[in-house]
Design an enzyme around this catalytic site. Structure first.
Site, PDB file in Angstrom:
ATOM      1  N   HIS A  62       0.708  -1.252  -0.064  1.00 15.44           N
ATOM      2  CA  HIS A  62      -0.202   0.021   0.047  1.00 15.44           C
ATOM      3  C   HIS A  62       0.949   1.274   0.139  1.00 15.44           C
ATOM      4  O   HIS A  62       1.505   1.649   1.135  1.00 15.44           O
ATOM      5  CB  HIS A  62      -0.760  -0.114   1.173  1.00 15.44           C
ATOM      6  CG  HIS A  62      -1.956   1.133   1.248  1.00 15.44           C
ATOM      7  ND1 HIS A  62      -3.153   1.112   1.716  1.00 15.44           N
ATOM      8  CD2 HIS A  62      -1.827   2.478   1.364  1.00 15.44           C
ATOM      9  CE1 HIS A  62      -3.679   2.344   1.873  1.00 15.44           C
ATOM     10  NE2 HIS A  62      -2.869   3.261   1.225  1.00 15.44           N
ATOM     11  N   HIS A  95       1.375   5.491  -1.643  1.00 18.89           N
ATOM     12  CA  HIS A  95       0.897   6.703  -2.708  1.00 18.89           C
ATOM     13  C   HIS A  95       2.148   7.275  -3.294  1.00 18.89           C
ATOM     14  O   HIS A  95       2.998   7.541  -2.581  1.00 18.89           O
ATOM     15  CB  HIS A  95       0.294   7.726  -1.934  1.00 18.89           C
ATOM     16  CG  HIS A  95      -0.980   7.186  -0.941  1.00 18.89           C
ATOM     17  ND1 HIS A  95      -2.220   7.279  -1.473  1.00 18.89           N
ATOM     18  CD2 HIS A  95      -1.120   6.567   0.223  1.00 18.89           C
ATOM     19  CE1 HIS A  95      -3.062   6.724  -0.846  1.00 18.89           C
ATOM     20  NE2 HIS A  95      -2.341   6.279   0.329  1.00 18.89           N
ATOM     21  N   LEU A  96       2.142   7.221  -4.530  1.00 20.16           N
ATOM     22  CA  LEU A  96       3.114   7.600  -5.305  1.00 20.16           C
ATOM     23  C   LEU A  96       2.839   8.727  -5.828  1.00 20.16           C
ATOM     24  O   LEU A  96       3.986   9.698  -6.619  1.00 20.16           O
ATOM     25  CB  LEU A  96       3.795   6.588  -6.350  1.00 20.16           C
ATOM     26  CG  LEU A  96       4.484   5.347  -5.911  1.00 20.16           C
ATOM     27  CD1 LEU A  96       4.699   4.224  -7.245  1.00 20.16           C
ATOM     28  CD2 LEU A  96       5.584   5.572  -4.986  1.00 20.16           C
ATOM     29  N   ARG A  97       1.906   9.314  -5.953  1.00 22.45           N
ATOM     30  CA  ARG A  97       1.149  10.835  -6.564  1.00 22.45           C
ATOM     31  C   ARG A  97       1.838  10.655  -8.029  1.00 22.45           C
ATOM     32  O   ARG A  97       1.751   9.581  -8.814  1.00 22.45           O
ATOM     33  CB  ARG A  97       1.767  11.894  -5.932  1.00 22.45           C
ATOM     34  CG  ARG A  97       1.702  11.678  -4.463  1.00 22.45           C
ATOM     35  CD  ARG A  97       0.275  11.821  -3.842  1.00 22.45           C
ATOM     36  NE  ARG A  97       0.296  12.059  -2.383  1.00 22.45           N
ATOM     37  CZ  ARG A  97      -0.472  11.465  -1.474  1.00 22.45           C
ATOM     38  NH1 ARG A  97      -1.497  10.811  -2.066  1.00 22.45           N
ATOM     39  NH2 ARG A  97      -0.479  11.719  -0.281  1.00 22.45           N
ATOM     40  N   ASN A 133      -5.569   6.989  -5.712  1.00 25.26           N
ATOM     41  CA  ASN A 133      -6.454   8.338  -5.452  1.00 25.26           C
ATOM     42  C   ASN A 133      -5.655   9.597  -5.977  1.00 25.26           C
ATOM     43  O   ASN A 133      -5.258  10.335  -5.180  1.00 25.26           O
ATOM     44  CB  ASN A 133      -6.644   8.502  -3.738  1.00 25.26           C
ATOM     45  CG  ASN A 133      -5.396   8.517  -2.946  1.00 25.26           C
ATOM     46  OD1 ASN A 133      -4.234   7.956  -3.525  1.00 25.26           O
ATOM     47  ND2 ASN A 133      -5.351   9.274  -1.900  1.00 25.26           N
ATOM     48  N   LYS A 165      -9.665  -0.832  -5.158  1.00 31.41           N
ATOM     49  CA  LYS A 165      -9.535   0.073  -3.933  1.00 31.41           C
ATOM     50  C   LYS A 165     -11.077   0.588  -3.921  1.00 31.41           C
ATOM     51  O   LYS A 165     -11.356   1.476  -4.456  1.00 31.41           O
ATOM     52  CB  LYS A 165      -8.561   1.103  -4.070  1.00 31.41           C
ATOM     53  CG  LYS A 165      -8.404   2.052  -2.596  1.00 31.41           C
ATOM     54  CD  LYS A 165      -7.949   1.369  -1.409  1.00 31.41           C
ATOM     55  CE  LYS A 165      -8.039   1.968  -0.368  1.00 31.41           C
ATOM     56  NZ  LYS A 165      -6.598   2.404   0.545  1.00 31.41           N
ATOM     57  N   HIS A 221     -10.248   0.856   2.613  1.00 30.05           N
ATOM     58  CA  HIS A 221     -10.155   1.542   3.435  1.00 30.05           C
ATOM     59  C   HIS A 221     -11.246   1.673   4.501  1.00 30.05           C
ATOM     60  O   HIS A 221     -12.393   2.006   4.181  1.00 30.05           O
ATOM     61  CB  HIS A 221     -10.063   3.183   2.916  1.00 30.05           C
ATOM     62  CG  HIS A 221      -9.611   4.088   3.894  1.00 30.05           C
ATOM     63  ND1 HIS A 221      -8.441   5.032   4.044  1.00 30.05           N
ATOM     64  CD2 HIS A 221     -10.371   4.548   4.908  1.00 30.05           C
ATOM     65  CE1 HIS A 221      -8.339   5.625   4.855  1.00 30.05           C
ATOM     66  NE2 HIS A 221      -9.687   5.642   5.362  1.00 30.05           N
ATOM     67  N   HIS A 259      -4.151  -0.792   6.148  1.00 32.09           N
ATOM     68  CA  HIS A 259      -3.914  -0.022   7.525  1.00 32.09           C
ATOM     69  C   HIS A 259      -4.617  -0.087   8.577  1.00 32.09           C
ATOM     70  O   HIS A 259      -5.054   0.910   9.118  1.00 32.09           O
ATOM     71  CB  HIS A 259      -3.377   1.644   6.916  1.00 32.09           C
ATOM     72  CG  HIS A 259      -4.585   2.185   6.018  1.00 32.09           C
ATOM     73  ND1 HIS A 259      -6.062   2.117   6.196  1.00 32.09           N
ATOM     74  CD2 HIS A 259      -4.436   2.626   4.801  1.00 32.09           C
ATOM     75  CE1 HIS A 259      -6.622   2.739   5.509  1.00 32.09           C
ATOM     76  NE2 HIS A 259      -5.939   3.152   4.469  1.00 32.09           N
ATOM     77  N   LEU A 302      -4.679   9.061   8.365  1.00 31.04           N
ATOM     78  CA  LEU A 302      -6.070   8.394   8.378  1.00 31.04           C
ATOM     79  C   LEU A 302      -5.893   7.050   7.809  1.00 31.04           C
ATOM     80  O   LEU A 302      -5.155   6.645   6.802  1.00 31.04           O
ATOM     81  CB  LEU A 302      -7.029   9.079   7.440  1.00 31.04           C
ATOM     82  CG  LEU A 302      -7.495  10.511   8.008  1.00 31.04           C
ATOM     83  CD1 LEU A 302      -8.221  11.135   7.143  1.00 31.04           C
ATOM     84  CD2 LEU A 302      -8.405  10.329   9.191  1.00 31.04           C
ATOM     85  N   ASP A 318       1.523   2.719   3.632  1.00 36.95           N
ATOM     86  CA  ASP A 318       0.624   3.834   3.508  1.00 36.95           C
ATOM     87  C   ASP A 318       1.705   4.980   3.237  1.00 36.95           C
ATOM     88  O   ASP A 318       1.171   6.202   3.897  1.00 36.95           O
ATOM     89  CB  ASP A 318      -0.370   3.917   4.347  1.00 36.95           C
ATOM     90  CG  ASP A 318      -1.694   4.764   4.349  1.00 36.95           C
ATOM     91  OD1 ASP A 318      -1.326   5.374   2.917  1.00 36.95           O
ATOM     92  OD2 ASP A 318      -2.336   5.167   4.908  1.00 36.95           O
ATOM     93  N   HIS A 350       2.948  14.637   1.452  1.00 37.80           N
ATOM     94  CA  HIS A 350       2.456  15.812   1.456  1.00 37.80           C
ATOM     95  C   HIS A 350       3.616  16.706   1.647  1.00 37.80           C
ATOM     96  O   HIS A 350       4.354  16.499   2.401  1.00 37.80           O
ATOM     97  CB  HIS A 350       1.246  16.235   2.259  1.00 37.80           C
ATOM     98  CG  HIS A 350      -0.036  15.086   2.054  1.00 37.80           C
ATOM     99  ND1 HIS A 350      -0.946  15.460   1.331  1.00 37.80           N
ATOM    100  CD2 HIS A 350      -0.492  14.090   2.553  1.00 37.80           C
ATOM    101  CE1 HIS A 350      -1.978  14.525   1.236  1.00 37.80           C
ATOM    102  NE2 HIS A 350      -1.589  13.657   2.009  1.00 37.80           N
ATOM    103  N   ALA A 375      -3.594  14.825   5.633  1.00 42.33           N
ATOM    104  CA  ALA A 375      -3.432  13.390   6.585  1.00 42.33           C
ATOM    105  C   ALA A 375      -2.373  12.662   5.700  1.00 42.33           C
ATOM    106  O   ALA A 375      -2.657  12.395   4.392  1.00 42.33           O
ATOM    107  CB  ALA A 375      -4.602  12.662   6.498  1.00 42.33           C
TER     108      ALA A 375
END
Ligand code: DOR
Ligand code: ZN
Length: 350
Positions: free
Chosen positions: A18, A20-22, A46, A104, A141, A179, A224, A252, A256, A268
């Protein structure tokens, strides 16, 4: 530490189930941090707009591959973002082609960029039934979004009100509770069969809600699902280090920029890609469970997703001087602060 405690361990190259690579400049900066230690990662969909079709996922995978450092030993495992209008045939085709590893589920409004998520779970019933038929995993989630449910209770309530009814109505559906942050989730996984497993983040093994809130608010610990009481953290550590194959690593890691974290309404997300393996070695050593780290980080995840364990290996070494992790990584969008557990990390990947 006793004289015989190991100071060097070798594991199959781990995976991150899990992350987030953006996209764009952020992807460019954070991808090398994940690709350094991990062989594969489940890539969260996302983005804005989200990755909803197989064609979106093909295009996103190509952007990830283009951003990989030369010679990197890393494969992105793509996911689709479930919406109330997801087409089951598109999902099935993406899965059959080997591109899509999971779908997801974000309850609408639960977290960052989740506005296109699911409001009415009945609307996704046909998609879930098709997924159960073909063996495609649902990544969840697991938090309700009802304004009258306290933020610290949202995971436990989700299990009772949403997840358990979905699983009962869809026999054979493979589910990853992502998570997990509560003893309730650990107990729920243990009480069920192998179709259900859970990922656990690095930071939820190391911090509880006191770390977030006592002595001043710590925006870099805000994520989160939010960190819970110490008794829940202890349940997560026990699950991760127990050797139970239904628990595995999903960092996760969610970058940011500092201005977006250190704001009146801060985002978050905890960014932990860079030092996760050092953190995990610390946690597992403290539990006397270094022999279980390979299971958690390298073996249990592939078993759940029915993929082979990576052939390559990594070696972690404990030294007497702390590992020199940077406080931040620089990105084209601004600095991103690295997760800092609050004490030196003596392990490093060598
Ligand atoms: O803390 C989080 N950050 N939790 C999520 O579910 C999303 C993530 C993000 O995308 O920043
Ligand atoms: Zn996430």
């Amino acid at each position: 530490m006793t004289a015989s405690a190991p100071t060097r361990i070798t594991l199959p190259r781990p995976d991150d189930w899990h992350v987030h690579l953006r996209d764009g400049a952020m992807l460019q900066a954070v991808l090398p941090e994940t690709a350094r230690d991990f062989g594969r990662a489940i890539i969260m969909p996302n983005l804005v707009p989200p990755v909803v079709t197989t064609a979106d996922a093909v295009a996103y995978r190509d952007r990830i591959l283009a951003a990989l450092p030369q010679g990197a030993d890393f494969a992105p495992l793509m996911t689709l973002y479930l919406t109330e209008t997801t087409d089951p045939d598109d999902l099935a085709a993406g899965f059959a082609s080997g591109l899509i590893q999971a779908v997801k589920l974000y309850p609408a409004g639960a977290t960052t960029n989740s506005a296109s998520g699911v409001r009415d779970f009945d609307k996704v019933r046909p998609v879930l039934e098709r997924m159960a038929e073909i063996g495609l995993t649902l990544c969840v989630h697991g938090e309700v979004t009802d304004s009258d449910i306290d933020i610290f209770d949202r995971e436990a309530v989700f299990i009772d009100r949403v997840l358990d009814p979905i699983r009962k109505a869809t026999p054979g559906l493979r589910v990853t509770m992502e998570h997990v942050t509560t003893k309730n989730a650990v107990d729920y996984v243990r009480a069920n069969d192998d179709d259900l497993a859970a990922s656990i983040t690095t930071h939820h093994l190391m911090i509880n809600r006191n770390h977030l809130l006592v002595g001043g608010i710590k925006p870099h610990y805000y994520c989160l699902p939010v960190a819970k009481r110490e008794e829940h953290r202890l349940a997560l550590v026990e699950a991760a280090t127990s050797g139970d194959k239904r628990f595995f690593l999903g960092t996760d890691s969610a970058p940011h920029t500092d201005p977006n974290k250190l704001s009146e309404c801060g985002c978050a997300g905890v960014f932990s890609a860079t030092n996760t393996m050092a953190c995990l070695a610390h946690v597992f050593e403290a539990e006397g469970a270094l022999d279980k780290l390979a299971g958690f980080a390298s073996e249990n995840g592939p078993a759940h997703y029915k993929l082979p364990v990576n052939q390559a290996t990594i070696t972690l070494e404990k030294r007497t001087d702390p590992a020199p992790f940077p406080a931040q990584i620089q990105t084209g969008e601004g600095p991103v602060t690295l997760f800092n557990p609050g004490y030196p990390l003596m392990w490093r990947v060598v």
